[in-house]
Structures are given as structure tokens and as C-alpha cells.
Design an enzyme around this catalytic site. Sequence first.
Site, PDB file in Angstrom:
ATOM      1  N   GLY A  36      44.639  52.884  35.414  1.00  0.00           N
ATOM      2  CA  GLY A  36      45.736  52.486  34.542  1.00  0.00           C
ATOM      3  C   GLY A  36      45.729  53.267  33.245  1.00  0.00           C
ATOM      4  O   GLY A  36      44.688  53.773  32.818  1.00  0.00           O
ATOM      5  N   VAL A  72      42.235  53.136  31.644  1.00  0.00           N
ATOM      6  CA  VAL A  72      41.363  52.183  32.325  1.00  0.00           C
ATOM      7  C   VAL A  72      40.787  52.831  33.582  1.00  0.00           C
ATOM      8  O   VAL A  72      41.520  53.389  34.397  1.00  0.00           O
ATOM      9  CB  VAL A  72      42.124  50.899  32.698  1.00  0.00           C
ATOM     10  CG1 VAL A  72      41.164  49.897  33.313  1.00  0.00           C
ATOM     11  CG2 VAL A  72      42.800  50.302  31.484  1.00  0.00           C
ATOM     12  N   LYS A 127      37.700  50.167  29.950  1.00  0.00           N
ATOM     13  CA  LYS A 127      38.816  50.638  29.124  1.00  0.00           C
ATOM     14  C   LYS A 127      38.264  51.581  28.061  1.00  0.00           C
ATOM     15  O   LYS A 127      37.332  51.240  27.341  1.00  0.00           O
ATOM     16  CB  LYS A 127      39.487  49.429  28.494  1.00  0.00           C
ATOM     17  CG  LYS A 127      40.755  49.696  27.775  1.00  0.00           C
ATOM     18  CD  LYS A 127      41.593  48.429  27.824  1.00  0.00           C
ATOM     19  CE  LYS A 127      42.222  48.095  26.497  1.00  0.00           C
ATOM     20  NZ  LYS A 127      42.904  46.797  26.556  1.00  0.00           N
ATOM     21  N   GLY A 171      44.912  53.309  25.701  1.00  0.00           N
ATOM     22  CA  GLY A 171      43.833  54.082  26.295  1.00  0.00           C
ATOM     23  C   GLY A 171      43.933  54.126  27.808  1.00  0.00           C
ATOM     24  O   GLY A 171      44.964  53.819  28.381  1.00  0.00           O
ATOM     25  N   ASP A 227      51.421  39.719  23.238  1.00  0.00           N
ATOM     26  CA  ASP A 227      52.012  40.729  24.110  1.00  0.00           C
ATOM     27  C   ASP A 227      52.057  40.205  25.544  1.00  0.00           C
ATOM     28  O   ASP A 227      51.606  40.860  26.471  1.00  0.00           O
ATOM     29  CB  ASP A 227      51.228  42.038  24.011  1.00  0.00           C
ATOM     30  CG  ASP A 227      52.059  43.246  24.440  1.00  0.00           C
ATOM     31  OD1 ASP A 227      53.285  43.070  24.657  1.00  0.00           O
ATOM     32  OD2 ASP A 227      51.505  44.341  24.568  1.00  0.00           O
ATOM     33  N   GLY A 247      47.757  53.323  29.178  1.00  0.00           N
ATOM     34  CA  GLY A 247      48.673  52.641  28.270  1.00  0.00           C
ATOM     35  C   GLY A 247      48.582  53.284  26.914  1.00  0.00           C
ATOM     36  O   GLY A 247      47.857  54.268  26.742  1.00  0.00           O
ATOM     37  N   GLY A 248      49.318  52.741  25.955  1.00  0.00           N
ATOM     38  CA  GLY A 248      49.291  53.288  24.612  1.00  0.00           C
ATOM     39  C   GLY A 248      47.899  53.194  24.018  1.00  0.00           C
ATOM     40  O   GLY A 248      47.482  54.014  23.214  1.00  0.00           O
TER      41      GLY A 248
END
Length: 696
Positions: free
Chosen positions: A395, A402, A416, A400, A511, A397-398
Site C-alpha cells: 500500500g 506499507v 509502515k 508513506g 479520517d 499513501g500520503g
Amino acid sequence: MMLYLLLLPLLLLTCIFASYVHSMESSTSKCSNIPIPYPFGILGGNPAPAQGFEITCASSGPMVRINNIMFGILNISLLDGFVSILASATSQQCKRNSSFSLEGTNFTFSDTRNKFTALGCDMVAMLLNGSSGYSGGCASFCSTKSNIIDGMCSGVACCQAPVPKGLKKLELEFTNITGQLSRPKEVNNTPTCGEAFIVEQNSYVFSSVDLSNTNRNNPQYRPVVLEWSIDGGYCEEANRFMSYACKENSYCYNSSNGIGYRCNCSLGFQGNPYLQGPDGCQDIDECTIKRPCTHKCINTKGSFYCMCPAGMRGDGLKEGITGLALLLLLLVLIFWTHWLVKKRKLAKIRQRYFMQNGGMLLKQKMFSQGAPLRIFTSSELEKATNSFSDDNIIGRGGFGIVYKGILSNQMVVAIKKAQRVDQNQMEQFINELVILSQVNHKNVVQLLGCCLETELPLLVYEFITNGALFSHLQNTSVLISWEDRLRIAVETASALAYLHLATKEPIIHRDVKSSNILLDENFTAKVSDFGASRPIPHNQTHVTTLVQGTLGYMDPEYFQTSQLTEKSDVYSFGVVLIELLTRQKPISDGRTDDVRNLACHFSMLFYQNQLLEIVDSQVAEEAGTKHVKTVAQLALRCLRSRGEERPRMIEVAIELEALRRLMKQHLVLQTEEDPLLCESGQHADVNIEASSEYEP
Ligand SMILES: *[C@@H]1O[C@H](CO)[C@@H](O)[C@H](O)[C@H]1NC(C)=O
Ligand SMILES: *[C@@H]1O[C@H](CO)[C@@H](O)[C@H](O)[C@H]1NC(C)=O
Ligand SMILES: *[C@@H]1O[C@H](CO)[C@@H](O)[C@H](O)[C@H]1NC(C)=O
Ligand SMILES: *[C@@H]1O[C@H](CO)[C@@H](O)[C@H](O)[C@H]1NC(C)=O
Ligand SMILES: *[C@@H]1O[C@H](CO)[C@@H](O)[C@H](O)[C@H]1NC(C)=O
Ligand SMILES: *[C@@H]1O[C@H](CO)[C@@H](O)[C@H](O)[C@H]1NC(C)=O
Ligand SMILES: *[C@@H]1O[C@H](CO)[C@@H](O)[C@H](O)[C@H]1NC(C)=O
């Protein structure tokens, strides 16, 4: 270094080894063969009991007075701080003032040893917490008499829920669930007054006889476990006062219920930590009890030594090695020091990263909050992820990347890694670390530990096999039954309610979205990504923060005022509920401008009575329009523009659970072809708080 080499053999010759044993046995007074350890005591006995711990020894056994009522004692445990009593901690729906209170006493209901249990038909029993709202509860239904099974307390006629921490008073609110369509007559004959009580877990076995007795006058006595503690604040405050209860060779710990403190003997000592002298914490003579040494054993206060006979080396323990050549030892030592110097250099670099990565901040926080986290080494995690190879990425994301990793004990974990080293991101990492380390809920992703000695900090979580809810909803080739979706909604809602209610300080997730709800191998929901989350201090209802969140899920009120409250999560959850109903993205590029926002589009269609246009046809088929409408109404209540008009997360969770139970029962009934319910063709409608108005 030379000094070190000289000292070591000397140290070896003394063969020091310390080990600790502890067991609990203390001479205490007894009443009917039940030990009464101090601070408890029999009135007029010796030692005199501490204030609030007086016991009366009646012919039937020991009794304790709680708010002027006497209760029989089954058991007192000194070190765990429990006392089991026989009591009727019950509240009945049809009797206004049958409440049970521990206020003004040194006791609370134990949250770990009791269960909140409610009996009744088609009702919700909620535990009130003063004027500050609900602290827990459960819902119970009865559809047909055959569903009511003795010995099963699983939501049919009997339901159970955990007891919240620190509960002192049983104050309840019962809600009849109205809107039932055609219920079989036989059930209508059962009394509809609910009853709820607190009882030692596992000790209550449901019987349908109890159901018809819920309106009885004579109280029913059941075992209840209370936790006792010494008044005087937390340990740090208490030990400044004369009345400090922990005597010599003992230490103090905060009671887990958050009220007062208790004592325990230090390692290597046993006895009653609240007493001075021979009954207090006494040294354990390990030498005679365990005979741990090969030769001479010397007992010391709290520990012991083994001595080697002259001319022999070793630790002197029975399992130790003796007679190693000194030369070999020195050789090993020289190698070892050489290696140490090299290692020091590397450790210095790692130490620098650790500091730079907020290690001090973390250590401080972990120290003050007692977080049980594991610190991983960088080499351990490098090995686990094949040196962070791209093949292991699961994965991005903004925040970092995973990675999937396999630890040396074959445990699969998710790791992560921050993307850049900027101060803001670092704070988010530490924030997530601290928040998750306080949380323990089966529907929240579990943080296992972290590693701060690499250039970029790493967080290690349990590995969740099935990925995010978002991708399952978007992949329309996969069928997800409405029953599963409703369960995922209940699990997510209860995890969020837990964050809002049960932790030391309420935590706002900030979130909530379907891509932050992960699904494990059984499709159980696990809420993740706490980088943006915020704890809210108890005396405040909101905190003012930089607005942060995801477009399409963000609470408009929070967006305008920057004031973060728990109702912001309720709003985002409402959007997730709509996603579950519709399988649409929260912000769509397909729709025209005014309907790009899923929440707006959905509510528009709802009020134009065109709900079925947007609801996933599979859902409408499986659940029926009436049921869909009820869920839609709940979602729209979560989306109300004024936060204070939205329901609390615990209420959302209870309503969803109620709907899920009704739906399940309906499915069972349908397969039994119950003529009454099939005729209606609809679902019974749970309407705890009917509402239809809506403000855009
Ligand atoms: C009393 O408590 C002890 C320790 O918690 C437990 O081992 C014992 O079974 C209990 N006895 C009764 C009668 O509950
Ligand atoms: C008290 O100390 C003993 C031995 O040190 C330990 O096993 C036990 O868990 C402690 N009890 C509590 C409640 O901390
Ligand atoms: C109910 O409460 C009232 C006022 O607090 C009290 O006078 C009365 O005795 C109570 N009744 C019962 C059955 O406890
Ligand atoms: C109950 O209310 C008190 C004070 O209002 C609060 O400290 C406590 O956390 C609440 N407990 C729960 C479980 O909501
Ligand atoms: C629930 O139903 C019972 C029995 O019909 C009734 O006595 C009670 O007042 C009702 N409670 C509410 C809140 O409507
Ligand atoms: C028990 O509670 C009472 C009332 O709060 C308090 O005065 C007393 O000091 C407590 N006893 C102990 C031993 O802490
Ligand atoms: C007891 O709780 C207080 C407040 O949460 C905390 O500051 C303190 O470190 C705790 N003490 C122990 C011994 O756990």
C-alpha cells in the site's frame, strides 16, 4: 579497557546470581473460613479495619455494609483487589427507583470480572453515565418463542455487554423498540418489562423463567465482583501523605478502574503489603524453599547468592556451567571488545536517527502512559521485508509506504515506513504510535511495535489479509451480502464508539473512510490509520485544529469552524454507511457537478423518494425497501449539518446492531415461512428516535 579485563575474572569469582520468587501466604483473621485480609477487618478485631473496609461477622458469614445495606461476602482477594458479594444489582423497567449505587464507598464494579446483562423483549437497555450520556448497553429481541433458548444469552430475550471502567452506579434507560409489525401472539403474551443487572461473568445462565419474572417484587441475589482501592489519588500523590497505605518492602500501583491505588509486595517478598511487621511483606528465603545452588547458598533481603568453592568458577547455580578455562575466556573477551567498538559506531548512528525521529518524545510518552509496545531493531525488519523490496509493497499513501513482512517467528506483519523526514510527518507517526498503543479493541488494527533507529521511522502492525473495504466495494464483480456489509458497519461503529468513550481520553479518528477500514480473513472490520487522530482532554468537548481529512468524508461544520468534536467522525461514518448501501465513490467524476458529492446526491434522492435509483440493487433485493429506508434515515441523521443534532457513535452502533439482529431473525423466519411476517413482506422497523426532517 584494560581495567575491564582485570575486573571481569574477579566478578566471575564471586559468582553472583540473583533470582526472585514470590508467593502469597499471610496469617489473617477468618470468618466462616473466609480469610479477611487487612485493609479489611472484623469490627472490633485486631488489626482494626481501615475506614470503609469494616466487615461484620454474622452467623451466615462475613457481611459488608454498602450505603447502609448489608451484603454477604463470598471472597476477598488481597493482591488483585477484588471482593465478590451476593447482591441484587438490578434495575427494572417498570419500577422507577431500583438503582444500586457504590458512590461514597471504596468500591467500583469490576469491569473485567462482571457482565452487564439485560433481559426483555424488543428493547434497548442503556447504561447512563450521570448527565454525560451513555456509557454502554445492549439490545434484546424476541421474535418467536422458539427462538428463546435457555442457556443462551446472545441477543434473543437476553443480551450482555461489558461493564464500563469505573462504574459506581447502576442507572439505566430502557427504550421499547416500536414499529414492530406482526409479532406472533405467543410472544406478545410474555411480559414486556425489561430488567438489567450486573453479575459476575459466567455465573449467570439465562433461563426463560427469569424473563417472565422481570416484574417481580422480591430481589434476585447474584454474585457481583467489586474492585476495591485505597482512596488518596494516584500513587504519586498518595505517597506524600501520612496515610500512605503501602508499607515496607512494597510498591504502589494505580487501580485499573482509575480510582485510588493498591499495593503489592516487592519482588522477593511476600505477605500483606498493607501491614508493618511480621504479617507485612517479608523476605522469601529462596535458599531453603528452592535449593537453587550447587554449593553454598546465601539468602539476602529480596534475593540470594550462590557461592563457588575455592578454585572453581561458574555462577554456582545448579544449571550453571563450571570450570571454563580462563585463557579461552580472555580470548573470547578480546574478540568481543573488538566487535563492541565496531558496534558502538553503528549504534551511534542509530541513536542519532532515534533522536531525530522523536525517540525522546516517544520514550517520554510511553513512560508516562505505560504503553506496552515492542521496539524492533532495524535489522530485524530489514530481514522481514527482504530489505524493503518493491515486491513486498502492499500500500501507498500520503503518509508513506506499507510493506508486508515476515518476522523470524513466521508472524506476518504490515510495516509502515514514512516517506520523507519532515517534522509534521514525524509528529503524525509518533501520534499514531501513542494513540494506538493505548487502544485495545478487536475492530481496531493492532500496533505491535515500532523501530526508530532507521533514517525513516517504521511502525509495525498486525497484517490484515483482505485489504480495504473501499476496494471491495469498488470491485463490483465481487458480491458482498448486505448481512456482511451491515456487520462491517456495526463493527466499525462500535470501534469508533469505543475510541470516543472507553479510552482514557476520547480519541477522534478524524479520517474515517472506507479505505481506512480493513478486512481480515473472516471479513471482520479493522479500523486503521490513526495518523491524524486526536485525543480530546476530558474537560473539553472539542479541540481546535488545522482542518485535516478526506474530501467527500469531511464534516462541513468542522471544515468551517476548525472545531473538532466526536461528531465529525459520526459524519464521516454516515458517508461510509451510504457507500455500503450504494457502492458508489464519495466523490464521483461520473456525475454532474451538483451531484458529485455522494452524501448530497443521496439525500436529494431520499427526499425525492427515489432512493432505489442509487441503492445497490443487491441490497434492495436482500434487505427490502423498508429496511433500506431505515438505514438511509440513520445515515442521514449522521450527516446532519449541526454536529449536536447527530447521534453519538454509541447510539449509531446500538441501532445498527438492533437492525442487524432484526434482519437476521427475519431471514430465519423467512426460511421457516412464517405466514405472519411474509405476508407483510417488509421488515420490522427499528425506530429508536424517529426523525424525518433534514437540513441541507
Ligand atoms: C476466591 O478467590 C480466589 C482467588 O481469586 C479463587 O482462587 C477462589 O476460587 C475464589 N473462591 C470462591 C469461593 O469464589
Ligand atoms: C504482585 O506481585 C507478584 C509478584 O511480584 C506478581 O506476580 C503479581 O502479578 C502482582 N500483582 C499485581 C496485581 O500487580
Ligand atoms: C423510591 O424513591 C422514593 C424517593 O426517593 C423513596 O421514598 C421510596 O422509598 C423509593 N421506593 C422504593 C421501592 O425503593
Ligand atoms: C462517565 O462520566 C465521567 C464524568 O462525566 C467520565 O469521567 C467517564 O469517563 C464517563 N465514563 C464513560 C464510560 O463514559
Ligand atoms: C415499554 O413497555 C412497557 C410494557 O408495555 C411499559 O410498561 C413501559 O412504560 C414502556 N416504556 C416506554 C419507555 O414506553
Ligand atoms: C474509603 O472511602 C471513604 C469515603 O470516600 C474515605 O473517607 C476513606 O478514607 C476510604 N478508605 C480508605 C482506606 O481509603
Ligand atoms: C498513576 O496514574 C497517574 C495518572 O494517570 C500517572 O501519572 C502515574 O504515572 C500512574 N502511576 C503508576 C505507578 O502507574
